[in-house]
Scaffold this motif. Structure first.
Motif, short mmCIF file in Angstrom:
data_model
loop_
_atom_site.label_atom_id
_atom_site.label_comp_id
_atom_site.label_asym_id
_atom_site.label_seq_id
_atom_site.Cartn_x
_atom_site.Cartn_y
_atom_site.Cartn_z
N HIS A 88 -1.37 7.41 -5.68
CA HIS A 88 -2.70 6.82 -5.63
C HIS A 88 -3.33 7.03 -4.26
O HIS A 88 -2.67 6.84 -3.22
CB HIS A 88 -2.64 5.32 -5.94
CG HIS A 88 -2.14 5.01 -7.31
ND1 HIS A 88 -2.97 5.03 -8.43
CD2 HIS A 88 -0.89 4.70 -7.76
CE1 HIS A 88 -2.25 4.73 -9.50
NE2 HIS A 88 -1.00 4.53 -9.13
N ALA A 121 -5.90 2.10 -8.40
CA ALA A 121 -4.94 1.03 -8.15
C ALA A 121 -5.66 -0.06 -7.35
O ALA A 121 -6.59 0.21 -6.60
CB ALA A 121 -3.73 1.53 -7.37
N THR A 168 0.83 -1.21 0.00
CA THR A 168 0.00 0.00 0.00
C THR A 168 0.86 1.26 0.00
O THR A 168 0.55 2.24 -0.70
CB THR A 168 -0.94 -0.01 1.21
OG1 THR A 168 -1.60 -1.28 1.28
CG2 THR A 168 -1.97 1.10 1.11
N HIS A 183 3.71 1.60 -1.37
CA HIS A 183 4.22 1.75 -2.74
C HIS A 183 3.22 2.49 -3.62
O HIS A 183 3.59 3.42 -4.35
CB HIS A 183 4.53 0.37 -3.32
CG HIS A 183 4.89 0.38 -4.76
ND1 HIS A 183 6.04 0.96 -5.26
CD2 HIS A 183 4.22 -0.12 -5.85
CE1 HIS A 183 6.09 0.82 -6.58
NE2 HIS A 183 4.99 0.18 -6.96
N LEU A 184 1.96 2.09 -3.53
CA LEU A 184 0.94 2.75 -4.34
C LEU A 184 0.69 4.18 -3.89
O LEU A 184 0.49 5.07 -4.72
CB LEU A 184 -0.36 1.93 -4.28
CG LEU A 184 -0.28 0.55 -4.93
CD1 LEU A 184 -1.51 -0.28 -4.61
CD2 LEU A 184 -0.10 0.68 -6.45
N PHE A 201 -4.73 -3.51 -4.88
CA PHE A 201 -3.82 -4.42 -4.19
C PHE A 201 -4.55 -5.76 -4.09
O PHE A 201 -5.52 -5.88 -3.36
CB PHE A 201 -3.47 -3.85 -2.81
CG PHE A 201 -2.75 -4.82 -1.90
CD1 PHE A 201 -1.89 -5.80 -2.40
CD2 PHE A 201 -2.92 -4.73 -0.53
CE1 PHE A 201 -1.23 -6.69 -1.56
CE2 PHE A 201 -2.26 -5.61 0.34
CZ PHE A 201 -1.42 -6.58 -0.18
N THR A 258 2.80 -1.13 -12.04
CA THR A 258 2.47 0.08 -11.28
C THR A 258 3.23 1.26 -11.86
O THR A 258 4.36 1.11 -12.32
CB THR A 258 2.84 -0.07 -9.79
OG1 THR A 258 4.24 -0.44 -9.68
CG2 THR A 258 1.98 -1.15 -9.12
N ILE A 264 -7.32 3.35 -3.49
CA ILE A 264 -6.66 2.06 -3.67
C ILE A 264 -7.62 0.95 -3.23
O ILE A 264 -8.00 0.86 -2.07
CB ILE A 264 -5.36 1.98 -2.84
CG1 ILE A 264 -4.40 3.11 -3.24
CG2 ILE A 264 -4.70 0.61 -3.00
CD1 ILE A 264 -3.20 3.24 -2.33
N SER A 299 -3.05 0.68 -11.75
CA SER A 299 -1.87 0.02 -11.19
C SER A 299 -2.31 -1.19 -10.38
O SER A 299 -3.36 -1.17 -9.73
CB SER A 299 -1.09 0.99 -10.28
OG SER A 299 -0.39 1.95 -11.05
#
Length: 343
Positions: free
Chosen positions: A185, A249, A177, A179-180, A251, A338, A188, A277
């Motif tokens: 972002h 995005a 998370t 990273h996004l 996950f 991503t 998410i 992403s």
């Protein structure tokens, strides 16, 4: 206090880290020596054994037909995730002159009802149970015959007396998370695994914790429950992406679910990563061959399987397992699924 009592106290409290600290060797070297690995010098082995004897740590006899076979129990064996587990187990078992067989059946919480009696007839040395656990009666059956078992990625919170191996799922959820978030972002989505599974809860907690670090409240519309399968990932991704205010995005709680996200995006005309992403979890062998290659959290499945085999070997050859509960680190593998969000 009598000498025998003092020895028993030391024996019950000694751990892998204690041996490493006293001998000056690394945890990995101590573990290799305990498991009889050939890449440890005789001098090192003797030094470690001297400390083990000091604490009254003795090895069991390893003779007998049942010492040659380890059984891995899967709910099903139809995906690359299970294959990764098998690869690690087979490679480690070979080092200890052991063979590996598999059983398929039951559910995530318990093996098939006939498994325990069939397994006893097969005279196995030890068992690795993927997700599932045993009843107290079944555990007693194994204990009475000297057959150890390890819970691999346990379904729930394992009993302190039960051997277990798992990954650091909470940290995995956090780093995926983060990273996004670092890419800009804010909406998410997450596709979890079954909510009753401990690993699913931990990954979801990591996700919400990372959002909270940025002052972003968790949006229930962006949280969906999957089942760790590709069809499940597809179905949940469709529900997320057909929302007019869709996430930028996703996950996915497993790489298999991420594959389902890819198919949902394709059908909806969304490009990865330009329009969406995607981050997975596991880093199975096929993750790097997706188009585009999948950014994912590496769960060291092969290392976890190898650790499970080593724990069984240690339980078979010693009176105590020095490290009965292993939690292995997770790490982020950044690939091409991503990218920075265009504002």
């Amino acid at each position: 206090m009598a000498a025998g009592t003092r020895r028993q106290t030391k024996k019950s409290s000694i751990r892998l880290a204690d041996i490493a600290r006293e001998t000056g060797y690394s945890l990995a070297t101590v573990s290799k020596a305990l498991n009889g690995r050939a890449d440890v010098s005789e001098e090192t082995r003797q030094a470690i054994n001297t400390v083990l004897r000091k604490y009254g740590y003795s090895r069991k006899a390893t003779t007998g037909k049942k010492q040659k076979l380890i059984e891995i129990v899967f709910q099903d064996f139809d995906n690359v995730w299970a294959l990764e587990v098998m690869r690690g187990a087979i490679r480690e078992a070979k080092l200890h002159d052991l063979s590996v067989i598999t059983t398929e059946g039951g559910d995530r919480q318990h093996p098939d009802s006939t498994w325990i009696d069939n397994m006893l007839r097969r005279q196995i040395a030890g068992a690795i149970l993927v997700f599932s656990n045993l009843t107290r009666i079944e555990q007693n059956k194994l204990h009475s015959r000297g057959i150890p078992f390890v819970l691999f990625d346990p379904f729930g919170d394992p009993d302190p007396a039960t051997l277990s191996v798992q990954a650091d799922n909470w940290t995995g959820g956090v780093i995926a998370t983060r990273h996004l978030l670092a890419l800009g972002h804010k909406r998410i989505g997450i596709i979890t695994g079954p909510e009753e599974m401990m690993c699913s809860k931990a990954r979801l907690d990591g996700y919400t914790s990372a959002l909270a670090e940025h002052g972003i409240p968790a949006d229930p519309e962006l949280i969906t429950e999957g089942d760790f399968t590709t069809p499940g990932g597809y179905a949940q991704a469709i529900s997320l992406l057909e929302n007019p205010h869709r996430p930028t995005a996703i996950f996915a709680g497993s790489d298999l679910q991420a594959m389902g996200v890819y198919e949902a995006a394709r059908q909806l005309g969304l490009r990865i990563p330009e329009d969406l992403s995607v981050v997975g979890f596991d880093d199975v062998q096929t993750a790097s061959f997706l188009g585009p290659a999948l950014t994912t959290v590496k769960q060291p499945l092969q290392d976890m399987a190898r650790a499970s085999v080593r724990m069984l070997v240690e339980a078979l050859t010693t009176d105590d397992v020095l490290q009965p509960h292993v939690i292995m680190p997770t790490s982020l593998v950044v690939r091409n699924s991503t990218q920075q969000l265009d504002e």
